[in-house]
Scaffold this active site. Structure first.
Site, short mmCIF file in Angstrom:
data_model
loop_
_atom_site.label_atom_id
_atom_site.label_comp_id
_atom_site.label_asym_id
_atom_site.label_seq_id
_atom_site.Cartn_x
_atom_site.Cartn_y
_atom_site.Cartn_z
N TYR A 95 0.83 -1.20 0.00
CA TYR A 95 0.00 0.00 0.00
C TYR A 95 0.86 1.25 0.00
O TYR A 95 2.04 1.22 0.33
CB TYR A 95 -0.97 0.02 1.20
CG TYR A 95 -0.34 0.38 2.52
CD1 TYR A 95 -0.30 1.71 2.96
CD2 TYR A 95 0.22 -0.59 3.35
CE1 TYR A 95 0.27 2.04 4.18
CE2 TYR A 95 0.79 -0.27 4.56
CZ TYR A 95 0.81 1.06 4.97
OH TYR A 95 1.39 1.39 6.17
N CYS A 96 0.23 2.35 -0.40
CA CYS A 96 0.84 3.68 -0.33
C CYS A 96 -0.29 4.63 0.07
O CYS A 96 -1.19 4.22 0.80
CB CYS A 96 1.51 4.07 -1.65
SG CYS A 96 0.39 4.19 -3.05
N SER A 97 -0.27 5.85 -0.40
CA SER A 97 -1.33 6.79 -0.04
C SER A 97 -2.67 6.38 -0.63
O SER A 97 -3.66 6.25 0.09
CB SER A 97 -0.98 8.20 -0.52
OG SER A 97 0.18 8.66 0.13
#
Length: 163
Positions: A95-97
């Site tokens: 995941y990221c933003s």
């Protein structure tokens, strides 16, 4: 009847618009080579996955998912991952933003032979928007979420935006 139409337009349309906008954004930037996992699925107790955070260290230190492992984006090193996780069939969620940088990292894992990789749909923003907890560098629950920039903070609807 007019009240029902108003309710539908007022309450349902904004939700649909927001969801479509995020979908449009992800469709524009992602190749769809990596399957998405929803935040609801990841939050289920039966989901046993390695969770990799593909943001920068200041974003990770502000807040991250419980038990997430920082792998970074600009300084991502596939050798480190191969050393830490030699089992290439382990379930991995990156995941990221919102899910753009994480797809890039997930594709790098896929190229190295990892076979059970997912991109968290909507990233940490969607996680927090659904009311799931995030933790700071001291592993204490926080409302703060690093939103990368002023522009990106519009995708975070719950919690406190910092950048």
């Amino acid at each position: 009847m007019k009240q029902l139409i108003f309710i539908l337009l007022f309450f349902i349309t904004p939700l649909s618009f927001c969801q479509n906008s995020l979908s449009d954004l992800l469709s524009k930037h992602n190749t769809k080579n990596i399957a998405y996992m929803s935040v609801q699925e990841l939050a289920m107790p039966k989901t046993k996955a390695l969770i990799l955070d593909a943001r920068e260290v200041n974003e990770f230190n502000t807040s991250h998912l419980k038990n997430a492992i920082y792998v970074g984006y600009n300084d991502f090193n596939i050798k480190t991952i191969k050393d830490l996780f030699p089992n290439k069939t382990s379930q991995i969620v990156v995941y990221c933003s919102i899910g753009i940088r994480s797809e890039t990292i997930a594709n790098k894992l896929k190229k190295e032979g990892y076979t059970n990789i997912y991109n968290l749909y909507g990233g940490i923003f969607e996680w927090k928007n659904h009311g799931y907890p995030v933790y700071n560098s001291e592993e204490k629950q926080t409302e703060e979420v690093h939103t990368f920039s002023k522009e990106w903070r519009k995708w975070l609807t719950k919690g406190k935006s910092v950048y």
